[in-house]
Scaffold this motif. Sequence first.
Motif, PDB file in Angstrom:
ATOM      1  N   GLU A  34      84.158 -17.316 -73.305  1.00  0.00           N
ATOM      2  CA  GLU A  34      82.999 -17.579 -73.696  1.00  0.00           C
ATOM      3  C   GLU A  34      81.788 -16.567 -73.254  1.00  0.00           C
ATOM      4  OE1 GLU A  34      79.579 -20.888 -73.633  1.00  0.00           O
ATOM      5  OE2 GLU A  34      81.510 -21.543 -72.435  1.00  0.00           O
ATOM      6  N   ILE A  35      81.854 -15.998 -72.480  1.00  0.00           N
ATOM      7  CA  ILE A  35      80.876 -15.187 -71.746  1.00  0.00           C
ATOM      8  C   ILE A  35      81.143 -13.553 -72.333  1.00  0.00           C
ATOM      9  CG2 ILE A  35      79.941 -14.180 -69.423  1.00  0.00           C
ATOM     10  CD1 ILE A  35      79.463 -17.201 -69.734  1.00  0.00           C
ATOM     11  N   GLU A 131      76.643 -20.639 -64.194  1.00  0.00           N
ATOM     12  CA  GLU A 131      75.423 -20.562 -65.064  1.00  0.00           C
ATOM     13  C   GLU A 131      74.621 -19.144 -65.035  1.00  0.00           C
ATOM     14  OE1 GLU A 131      72.609 -23.166 -62.957  1.00  0.00           O
ATOM     15  OE2 GLU A 131      71.054 -22.823 -64.164  1.00  0.00           O
ATOM     16  N   LYS A 134      75.962 -17.087 -67.793  1.00  0.00           N
ATOM     17  CA  LYS A 134      75.321 -17.499 -68.871  1.00  0.00           C
ATOM     18  C   LYS A 134      73.977 -16.977 -69.096  1.00  0.00           C
ATOM     19  CE  LYS A 134      77.870 -21.711 -70.124  1.00  0.00           C
ATOM     20  NZ  LYS A 134      77.886 -23.063 -70.250  1.00  0.00           N
ATOM     21  N   GLY A 139      71.354 -15.371 -72.339  1.00  0.00           N
ATOM     22  CA  GLY A 139      70.433 -16.268 -71.748  1.00  0.00           C
ATOM     23  C   GLY A 139      69.059 -15.870 -71.207  1.00  0.00           C
TER      24      GLY A 139
END
Length: 171
Positions: A34-35, A131, A134, A139
Amino acid sequence: MASALKNLSSYDEQSIPSAEECSFGIVVSEWNAEITHALYEGCYETLRKHGAKEENIHTAQVPGSFELPMGAKLLAGRHNLDAVICLGCVIKGETPHNEYINQSVATGLTTLSLASGRPFIFGLLTPNTVEQAKDRAGGKHGNKGVEAAVTALRMAALKRQLGNRKKPIGF
Ligand code: DLZ
């Protein structure tokens, strides 16, 4: 801390040389997909934004970040690339595995760069948490894939400017 305050991926678009004539490789690791896919998108779009042609961007996927240097070497052996960008994400766990992988990727890419005279760009996230990853993959702190692309664009231009220069009197 500087990163607490700003998007670290901001840059002066006017200062980036056109990549119309350049070819790039992008090697992306499948771990933490995903990253890494978000890093890839940021990277690819940035190369395109600065003129790189679709047919001159070559991509390879590797299983994990440890395999990035080998994937990069294989890709560079297949195509005539101005720069190779390596994207991955190694999240700190309970054991020091992350340190071994990160160090190995850094050493591998440095070795490839110096041995080949071609830039191999370190686009590896080394966060403590998901986190933090992201935050740096589209982000609040920007996208390290964009930053890696900008570095590749600048290094490709520098290589064209300074590399392969023959001495004027032949030696
Ligand atoms: C084994 C492993 C672990 C535990 N964590 C990660 C990670 O967070 N990010 C990543 O890119 N790869 C990880 N890997 C896989 C290694 O990079 C490598 O693919 C394997 O050790 C096989 O060589």
